[in-house]
Design a protein around this motif. Sequence first.
Motif, PDB file in Angstrom:
ATOM      1  N   LEU A 112       6.935  -7.373  -4.082  1.00 28.60           N
ATOM      2  CA  LEU A 112       6.480  -7.038  -2.736  1.00 28.60           C
ATOM      3  C   LEU A 112       7.639  -6.468  -1.923  1.00 28.60           C
ATOM      4  CD1 LEU A 112       4.349 -10.214  -1.857  1.00 28.60           C
ATOM      5  CD2 LEU A 112       3.511  -7.997  -2.661  1.00 28.60           C
ATOM      6  N   CYS A 113       7.343  -5.489  -1.089  1.00 25.02           N
ATOM      7  CA  CYS A 113       8.345  -5.023  -0.133  1.00 25.02           C
ATOM      8  C   CYS A 113       8.582  -6.116   0.896  1.00 25.02           C
ATOM      9  CB  CYS A 113       7.893  -3.722   0.526  1.00 25.02           C
ATOM     10  SG  CYS A 113       6.476  -3.908   1.640  1.00 25.02           S
ATOM     11  N   TYR A 120      -7.928 -10.069  -7.752  1.00 20.45           N
ATOM     12  CA  TYR A 120      -6.821  -9.190  -7.363  1.00 20.45           C
ATOM     13  C   TYR A 120      -7.134  -8.324  -6.138  1.00 20.45           C
ATOM     14  CZ  TYR A 120      -5.435 -10.423 -12.135  1.00 20.45           C
ATOM     15  OH  TYR A 120      -5.127 -11.115 -13.278  1.00 20.45           O
ATOM     16  N   ILE A 121      -8.126  -8.707  -5.373  1.00 22.44           N
ATOM     17  CA  ILE A 121      -8.480  -7.964  -4.168  1.00 22.44           C
ATOM     18  C   ILE A 121      -7.770  -8.582  -2.965  1.00 22.44           C
ATOM     19  CG2 ILE A 121     -10.354  -7.231  -2.638  1.00 22.44           C
ATOM     20  CD1 ILE A 121     -10.299  -5.847  -5.367  1.00 22.44           C
ATOM     21  N   LEU A 180       1.431  -4.125  -3.226  1.00 20.72           N
ATOM     22  CA  LEU A 180       0.452  -3.863  -2.168  1.00 20.72           C
ATOM     23  C   LEU A 180       0.504  -2.433  -1.654  1.00 20.72           C
ATOM     24  CD1 LEU A 180       0.367  -6.966  -2.353  1.00 20.72           C
ATOM     25  CD2 LEU A 180       0.123  -7.020   0.147  1.00 20.72           C
ATOM     26  N   CYS A 181       1.696  -1.842  -1.549  1.00 16.29           N
ATOM     27  CA  CYS A 181       1.802  -0.520  -0.913  1.00 16.29           C
ATOM     28  C   CYS A 181       2.486   0.533  -1.766  1.00 16.29           C
ATOM     29  CB  CYS A 181       2.512  -0.640   0.435  1.00 16.29           C
ATOM     30  SG  CYS A 181       4.291  -0.994   0.294  1.00 16.29           S
ATOM     31  N   ARG A 182       2.975   0.166  -2.963  1.00 16.43           N
ATOM     32  CA  ARG A 182       3.607   1.084  -3.909  1.00 16.43           C
ATOM     33  C   ARG A 182       5.016   1.534  -3.495  1.00 16.43           C
ATOM     34  NH1 ARG A 182       0.225   3.244  -7.889  1.00 16.43           N
ATOM     35  NH2 ARG A 182      -1.997   2.827  -7.583  1.00 16.43           N
ATOM     36  N   GLY A 233      -4.945  -1.899   6.789  1.00 21.03           N
ATOM     37  CA  GLY A 233      -5.409  -0.931   5.797  1.00 21.03           C
ATOM     38  C   GLY A 233      -5.434  -1.459   4.374  1.00 21.03           C
ATOM     39  N   LEU A 234      -4.856  -2.638   4.139  1.00 17.19           N
ATOM     40  CA  LEU A 234      -4.868  -3.230   2.803  1.00 17.19           C
ATOM     41  C   LEU A 234      -6.171  -3.952   2.489  1.00 17.19           C
ATOM     42  CD1 LEU A 234      -1.308  -4.878   2.834  1.00 17.19           C
ATOM     43  CD2 LEU A 234      -1.952  -2.744   1.708  1.00 17.19           C
ATOM     44  N   HIS A 235      -6.959  -4.251   3.498  1.00 15.63           N
ATOM     45  CA  HIS A 235      -8.138  -5.100   3.326  1.00 15.63           C
ATOM     46  C   HIS A 235      -9.094  -4.512   2.293  1.00 15.63           C
ATOM     47  CE1 HIS A 235     -10.724  -8.357   4.483  1.00 15.63           C
ATOM     48  NE2 HIS A 235     -11.730  -7.548   4.782  1.00 15.63           N
ATOM     49  N   ASN A 236      -9.482  -5.353   1.341  1.00 13.20           N
ATOM     50  CA  ASN A 236     -10.431  -5.021   0.269  1.00 13.20           C
ATOM     51  C   ASN A 236      -9.883  -4.052  -0.775  1.00 13.20           C
ATOM     52  OD1 ASN A 236     -12.503  -6.753   1.040  1.00 13.20           O
ATOM     53  ND2 ASN A 236     -13.415  -5.232   2.426  1.00 13.20           N
TER      54      ASN A 236
END
Length: 306
Positions: free
Chosen positions: A229-230, A248-249, A197-199, A271-274
Amino acid sequence: MADFDRALDARLRAAAFEWLASQSSIHGDVLPRQILTDGFDSLGHRIRLLGPQGIFKPKAMALPLSIATVPSGPYGDAFGSDNLLQYQYRGTDPGHRDNVGLRFAMQHRLPLAYFHRILPGKYLAVWPVYVVGDAPERLTFSVELAAGGSNLLGPTDWGNVEAGIRRRYATVEVQRRLHQGEFRERVLRAYRHQCALCRLRHDELLDAAHIIPDSDPGGTPTVSNGLALCRLHHAAFDRFFVGIRKDYIIQVRPDVLREHDGPTLRHSIQGLHNRQIILPRRPVDRPAINLLAVRYEQFREAAITL
């Protein structure tokens, strides 16, 4: 063993177990082979914990410090019906120096470390363990993994628990940790050691999350049922703050999207939305569409009730 210095041996073994505990606090149950072969410095000696052979003795010590199992190797180490590890001799000569060393460790009840390889370069670490039996006719030693102070048993007081129960618990716990460790390592490798999700790329802060819990039907320990996932996003996924559609969205729960609670929520969740998740390169490792669909339906139901 004329060169056996009991006091030095005891200090070095204690230092090795303290070092293993510190490394496990960083890396978790599964330790990289490199740090085990590099070892640590103690009392003016370099103490390595793992070598090319299963029974390993550091140069500074007169007796073995560790034993290791490689499932694909030539030895068939396994748990017996008594829940003791049946650890095979080095070779077929009971008088080989490694076998003699383990026999001496048994006679003097010296603690050892046990390493079980789950994947190339990754080992589950268990300590202290003790050699408690010797069967030359079967070329095996019996090893107790459930001794007092074992990192398998945790903080619970096991002093009054019958030995057979402790051994059975230890066997189950080893198998559970092997299962979890292998799943985690395979998932993290598939996602190139980053949060989907956030790298975030720090292994110490990454988990292998199940899409469908392994306690549920369909919750198999396969990479396609996993996400790297973190810790933050693992908790958010488990508690339905976020969901992942079968394309995968990422979707954020509507009530969470409406919240106003500072930059962490705004950047790390809302900020992850979409956005699309990071995907493994190999299609076979990507999240299974049917499992995502089941999980996403649970996410939608949670959004309605919360």
